[in-house]
Design a protein around this motif. Structure first.
Motif, PDB file in Angstrom:
ATOM      1  N   ILE A 141       0.850  -1.213   0.000  1.00  0.00           N
ATOM      2  CA  ILE A 141       0.000   0.000   0.000  1.00  0.00           C
ATOM      3  C   ILE A 141       0.873   1.246   0.000  1.00  0.00           C
ATOM      4  O   ILE A 141       0.627   2.211  -0.739  1.00  0.00           O
ATOM      5  CB  ILE A 141      -0.955  -0.003   1.205  1.00  0.00           C
ATOM      6  N   ARG A 142       1.917   1.248   0.823  1.00  0.00           N
ATOM      7  CA  ARG A 142       2.789   2.422   0.908  1.00  0.00           C
ATOM      8  C   ARG A 142       3.530   2.645  -0.412  1.00  0.00           C
ATOM      9  O   ARG A 142       3.723   3.793  -0.846  1.00  0.00           O
ATOM     10  CB  ARG A 142       3.775   2.249   2.050  1.00  0.00           C
ATOM     11  N   ALA A 143       3.944   1.535  -1.045  1.00  0.00           N
ATOM     12  CA  ALA A 143       4.594   1.678  -2.341  1.00  0.00           C
ATOM     13  C   ALA A 143       3.638   2.272  -3.361  1.00  0.00           C
ATOM     14  O   ALA A 143       4.019   3.102  -4.200  1.00  0.00           O
ATOM     15  CB  ALA A 143       5.119   0.317  -2.811  1.00  0.00           C
ATOM     16  N   ALA A 144       2.368   1.838  -3.283  1.00  0.00           N
ATOM     17  CA  ALA A 144       1.363   2.384  -4.195  1.00  0.00           C
ATOM     18  C   ALA A 144       1.146   3.878  -3.938  1.00  0.00           C
ATOM     19  O   ALA A 144       0.967   4.672  -4.878  1.00  0.00           O
ATOM     20  CB  ALA A 144       0.056   1.609  -4.048  1.00  0.00           C
ATOM     21  N   LEU A 145       1.138   4.283  -2.670  1.00  0.00           N
ATOM     22  CA  LEU A 145       0.990   5.703  -2.323  1.00  0.00           C
ATOM     23  C   LEU A 145       2.154   6.519  -2.892  1.00  0.00           C
ATOM     24  O   LEU A 145       1.956   7.600  -3.467  1.00  0.00           O
ATOM     25  CB  LEU A 145       0.947   5.876  -0.795  1.00  0.00           C
ATOM     26  N   THR A 146       3.377   5.991  -2.732  1.00  0.00           N
ATOM     27  CA  THR A 146       4.548   6.708  -3.249  1.00  0.00           C
ATOM     28  C   THR A 146       4.446   6.888  -4.755  1.00  0.00           C
ATOM     29  O   THR A 146       4.727   7.968  -5.298  1.00  0.00           O
ATOM     30  CB  THR A 146       5.819   5.944  -2.877  1.00  0.00           C
ATOM     31  N   ALA A 147       4.042   5.786  -5.423  1.00  0.00           N
ATOM     32  CA  ALA A 147       3.907   5.871  -6.877  1.00  0.00           C
ATOM     33  C   ALA A 147       2.809   6.838  -7.277  1.00  0.00           C
ATOM     34  O   ALA A 147       2.928   7.580  -8.268  1.00  0.00           O
ATOM     35  CB  ALA A 147       3.637   4.473  -7.441  1.00  0.00           C
ATOM     36  N   GLU A 148       1.688   6.828  -6.538  1.00  0.00           N
ATOM     37  CA  GLU A 148       0.560   7.716  -6.850  1.00  0.00           C
ATOM     38  C   GLU A 148       0.956   9.185  -6.676  1.00  0.00           C
ATOM     39  O   GLU A 148       0.526  10.057  -7.442  1.00  0.00           O
ATOM     40  CB  GLU A 148      -0.619   7.371  -5.941  1.00  0.00           C
ATOM     41  N   LEU A 149       1.767   9.488  -5.639  1.00  0.00           N
ATOM     42  CA  LEU A 149       2.122  10.880  -5.346  1.00  0.00           C
ATOM     43  C   LEU A 149       3.278  11.397  -6.186  1.00  0.00           C
ATOM     44  O   LEU A 149       3.497  12.614  -6.261  1.00  0.00           O
ATOM     45  CB  LEU A 149       2.493  11.016  -3.855  1.00  0.00           C
ATOM     46  N   GLU A 150       4.043  10.500  -6.790  1.00  0.00           N
ATOM     47  CA  GLU A 150       5.244  10.917  -7.493  1.00  0.00           C
ATOM     48  C   GLU A 150       4.978  11.958  -8.579  1.00  0.00           C
ATOM     49  O   GLU A 150       5.679  12.989  -8.647  1.00  0.00           O
ATOM     50  CB  GLU A 150       5.939   9.686  -8.093  1.00  0.00           C
ATOM     51  N   PRO A 151       3.994  11.765  -9.474  1.00  0.00           N
ATOM     52  CA  PRO A 151       3.776  12.770 -10.528  1.00  0.00           C
ATOM     53  C   PRO A 151       3.431  14.157  -9.967  1.00  0.00           C
ATOM     54  O   PRO A 151       3.927  15.176 -10.461  1.00  0.00           O
ATOM     55  CB  PRO A 151       2.616  12.181 -11.337  1.00  0.00           C
ATOM     56  N   GLY A 152       2.548  14.186  -8.956  1.00  0.00           N
ATOM     57  CA  GLY A 152       2.162  15.478  -8.376  1.00  0.00           C
ATOM     58  C   GLY A 152       3.330  16.176  -7.703  1.00  0.00           C
ATOM     59  O   GLY A 152       3.487  17.408  -7.786  1.00  0.00           O
ATOM     60  N   GLN A 153       4.194  15.403  -7.029  1.00  0.00           N
ATOM     61  CA  GLN A 153       5.355  16.007  -6.386  1.00  0.00           C
ATOM     62  C   GLN A 153       6.294  16.621  -7.417  1.00  0.00           C
ATOM     63  O   GLN A 153       6.802  17.735  -7.227  1.00  0.00           O
ATOM     64  CB  GLN A 153       6.107  14.953  -5.563  1.00  0.00           C
ATOM     65  N   GLN A 154       6.538  15.880  -8.488  1.00  0.00           N
ATOM     66  CA  GLN A 154       7.431  16.409  -9.509  1.00  0.00           C
ATOM     67  C   GLN A 154       6.841  17.639 -10.195  1.00  0.00           C
ATOM     68  O   GLN A 154       7.556  18.609 -10.478  1.00  0.00           O
ATOM     69  CB  GLN A 154       7.732  15.320 -10.540  1.00  0.00           C
ATOM     70  N   ALA A 155       5.542  17.616 -10.416  1.00  0.00           N
ATOM     71  CA  ALA A 155       4.899  18.745 -11.109  1.00  0.00           C
ATOM     72  C   ALA A 155       4.971  20.023 -10.281  1.00  0.00           C
ATOM     73  O   ALA A 155       5.110  21.126 -10.836  1.00  0.00           O
ATOM     74  CB  ALA A 155       3.452  18.391 -11.435  1.00  0.00           C
ATOM     75  N   HIS A 156       4.871  19.886  -8.963  1.00  0.00           N
ATOM     76  CA  HIS A 156       4.820  21.080  -8.098  1.00  0.00           C
ATOM     77  C   HIS A 156       6.072  21.236  -7.251  1.00  0.00           C
ATOM     78  O   HIS A 156       6.077  22.033  -6.301  1.00  0.00           O
ATOM     79  CB  HIS A 156       3.591  21.009  -7.203  1.00  0.00           C
ATOM     80  N   GLN A 157       7.137  20.462  -7.562  1.00  0.00           N
ATOM     81  CA  GLN A 157       8.431  20.580  -6.910  1.00  0.00           C
ATOM     82  C   GLN A 157       8.371  20.302  -5.408  1.00  0.00           C
ATOM     83  O   GLN A 157       9.068  20.943  -4.613  1.00  0.00           O
ATOM     84  CB  GLN A 157       9.042  21.973  -7.156  1.00  0.00           C
TER      85      GLN A 157
END
Length: 750
Positions: A141-157
């Motif tokens: 689940i935590r790995a899935a959360l990290t993967a889910e959040l990765e695009p948004g983090q990169q987009a907004h630094q």
């Protein structure tokens, strides 16, 4: 403080020198010749021009300096406040953007489902029960959360994330070392977000290893979180999403835009007064020992806004640890929630005087301070001040020389005045013996050189001459000259000698004042009291008709004389405290004037509101004294006496005497002594009419008066004449029978 001034108390002091002693005239002395020469300069007032030049130049300098300073202060204030407000607006806008970005990420359905699944998986499993069918392991689940959040983090630094449960415990993060921990000192901040309000934290030291700007892994690096609530399908907050922000990327850059000049900067502080942005003085702070001298040391999170008590840059070192020092003024004001500015040169965290503007952002619990060193802010004014101080120093030297010259001339003038008095010659008046002296002047028996008329000459003592005393002296003369009633002392002349002695000549009275009359001969017959009071009323009625209030009616200011073969002629003296009812009263400057034993209640409580009825109160007190031989009230202190005038009921004259008194006379005196002036006789003529209707028990005829004067005239005239006050009879505390003048708002001393 109360300033008591004895005004013409005039106790009899026999002159020690005889009238026939020979004296040099002033003009024959060396001092006289010196003053005669200096008098030309003084008369043309040439001496005053250097002082005027100094005052004018000083005034011009003051206004130029003040004008420039005001302009500089206005410009500086505008600059500081504008820059502070711009920085605040930029930060608030940046915070809103971070909150909006974080909220958009947290609102994604996939993320919300993963967070809900994670929280379910974290629930404890009952004994003997296994995990629910189909539940994925936490790591998955935590790995899935990290993967889910990765695009948004990169987009907004964003530099990482953390998921907080309702217990504020981190249940998921890209940094595994954070899982299972709580973020210390941020319970209140997280609670606000759990209440549904997205927010951004101020920078704080990380508790896990993060990469610094050199790529090294270190703990304690400044970090921030944009925290937003995560909601379930029912829109309930079930967790928080915290997205890590690196302060050095945008937060500190925004604040660094607040630099200006050589020393101007803007910095941010938290609620504890800790610096949460970079200072422009990091190198200097290392040199001063405020922060350690290491390659990776920065001021952010390492400097508290403490006032060291002196300028560290000039070598000052505090005697306390930095944590024990007080916060700087701007930090203290900002933390208290204030928004403002100060141009007063308060010290900053280096101890350097500065001018600053500050504000507080309550939502983010941080303050902003924009400041610049005082020396840089006011450098043009400092240069101008040095120029003017140099000029003023030269003028001060000149002024001191003028001042010394003025003192010398003043001394010579006083000596000249004393010499003129010793010579017993004032203008056309030859002085004989001193017959009275008081707080402001002395009274001599004299005569006019040409008319040979006996005269009483009153003059200001040289040592007591001032603008105020001259003003009172002139006022007394000018007002008394307006009065023509035969029962008012007549003024013959007023002048000033070439030596500067102020004097006026009045008719010489060789009688006895009423205080001496009672002290020497006791209480007076009721018929005589009535006749005396009627004459006093005649004098006062004229004065009151002209809008004048005497304010110091008392036995010592009323003379009983034989004039023009008429016995028992009354003369009212001493108009030195007279007040015009047409004058505007200044309510902010209360003036208490008069003699305490004879002052009306309103003269004590509202001295600016007195009128003719205050004199009538005093006339009643004088009549009471004549009839009984006692003052209306007696006391040991001034406060006690004043309080009796305000609320004590006078004892009946008949009770004081232990014998009957005409009821009408007793009624008239007590009517004058009413506390409420509306109940007193409203004019002196009303009182005179009351007295006219009284039938005395001891009628006082002209024959009785002639007989009294025949028996006592030789005895009482020894040393008498125009002397307002005799020696006190001891019936009251010392000083309460003396004229006083008080300027102020505080109660009198005991």
């Amino acid at each position: 403080m109360w300033n008591w001034i004895n005004v013409l108390t005039g106790r009899n002091r026999p002159n020690s020198g005889g009238a026939g002693q020979a004296h040099l005239t002033f003009g024959q002395t060396s001092i006289g010749r010196t003053i005669s020469r200096t008098g030309v300069v003084l008369k043309k007032q040439l001496w005053i021009w250097p002082i005027i030049a100094f005052v004018v130049l000083a005034t011009i300098g003051f206004f130029i300096k003040s004008s420039i300073q005001r302009t500089m202060e206005d410009n500086l204030t505008n600059q500081l406040v504008t820059l502070r407000d711009i920085e605040k607006a930029m930060l608030e806008k940046w915070f809103e953007v971070q909150e909006s970005n974080a909220s958009s990420i947290a609102s994604e359905v996939e993320l919300r489902d993963l967070v809900a699944e994670l929280l379910v998986a974290l629930k404890p499993i009952g004994e003997g029960d296994g995990p629910p069918a189909g539940q994925r392991p936490l790591s998955v689940i935590r790995a899935a959360l990290t993967a889910e959040l990765e695009p948004g983090q990169q987009a907004h630094q964003f530099a990482g994330y953390a998921i907080f449960d309702r217990d504020q415990r981190i249940v998921a993060s890209n940094e595994e070392g954070l899982i299972g921990h709580k973020q210390p000192n941020y319970e209140e901040f997280l609670s606000r977000v759990f209440d549904g309000a997205p927010s951004v934290s101020v920078p704080f030291a990380s508790i896990t290893l993060l990469k610094d700007h050199l790529g090294r892994m270190r703990a304690g690096l400044p970090t921030m979180f944009a925290c937003v609530p995560v909601r379930d399908s029912n829109f309930r907050v079930i967790a928080l999403l915290g997205l890590r922000i690196r302060p050095e990327r945008e937060f500190t850059d925004i604040i660094q835009h607040g630099k200006f000049g050589a020393t101007g900067e803007t910095y941010a502080i938290d609620k504890n007064g800790t610096l949460i942005s970079n200072s422009r003085f990091d190198r200097e702070l290392i040199d001063l020992g405020v922060i350690p001298d290491t390659p990776d040391t920065a001021s952010i999170l390492n400097v508290q806004m403490r006032d060291p008590g002196g300028n560290l840059a000039t070598g000052f070192r505090p005697g306390k640890r930095r944590a024990e020092l007080p916060l700087t003024n701007s930090a203290k004001k900002a933390i208290s929630g204030d928004t403002g500015y100060s141009l007063g040169g308060n010290r900053d965290y280096r101890g350097v005087p500065n001018v600053a503007a500050w504000t507080w952002l309550p939502k983010y619990e941080m303050g902003l301070v924009t400041k610049i060193d005082y020396s840089e802010a006011f450098r043009p004014l400092t240069i101008l001040q040095r120029v003017f101080f140099s000029l003023f120093a030269l003028l001060i030297v000149a002024a001191i020389a003028i001042f010394i010259f003025t003192i010398i001339v003043s001394r010579l003038q006083r000596e000249a005045q004393k010499s003129a008095i010793e010579a017993r010659q004032l203008g056309q008046y030859r002085l004989e013996e001193q017959i009275g002296a008081g707080g402001m002047g002395v009274v001599y028996r004299g005569h006019h050189a040409m008319l040979r008329r006996p005269t009483a000459v009153k003059m200001l003592e040289p040592d007591r001459v001032s603008e105020a005393s001259i003003g009172r002296f002139e006022r007394e003369v000018q007002i008394t000259c307006q009065l023509n009633n035969p029962h008012t002392v007549a003024i013959y002349d007023y002048g000033r000698t070439p030596e500067g002695v102020f004097y006026y000549a009045m008719e010489f009275l060789d009688g006895i004042n009423l205080e001496s009359l009672v002290e020497k001969y006791g209480a007076q017959p009721d018929g005589r009291v009535i006749e005396i009071l009627k004459q006093v009323c005649a004098s006062l009625y004229e004065a009151h008709s002209l809008g004048l209030v005497h304010r110091d009616i008392k036995p010592a200011n009323i003379m009983l004389n034989r004039r023009g073969a008429e016995p028992d002629v009354v003369k009212v003296l001493d108009f030195g405290l007279v007040k015009s009812l047409n004058e505007r009263s200044d309510a902010s400057s209360r003036t208490l004037s008069g003699t305490p034993l004879y002052m009306s209640p309103e003269a004590i409580q509202s001295p600016d509101m007195i009128d003719a009825r205050s004199d009538i109160y005093a006339v009643g007190a004088v009549g009471y004294f004549l009839l009984t031989g006692f003052t209306v009230f007696s006391a040991r202190t001034l406060n006690e006496l004043c309080q009796q005038h305000i609320d004590a009921v006078p004892e009946l004259p008949s009770q004081r005497l232990g014998k009957s008194v005409p009821q009408e006379l007793e009624h008239a005196l007590l009517a004058c002594l009413e506390k409420n002036r509306a109940k007193r006789p409203q004019t002196a003529r009303d009182l005179a009419n009351l007295l006219d209707r009284i039938t005395p028990q001891q009628p006082w005829t002209r024959e009785a008066a002639e007989g009294w004067w025949s028996r006592h005239e030789r005895k009482q005239t020894a040393g008498a004449g125009n002397s307002p006050l005799p020696q006190s009879g001891g019936t009251v505390a010392s000083g309460l029978d003396r004229t006083i003048v008080y300027d102020g708002d505080n109660p009198p001393p005991s």
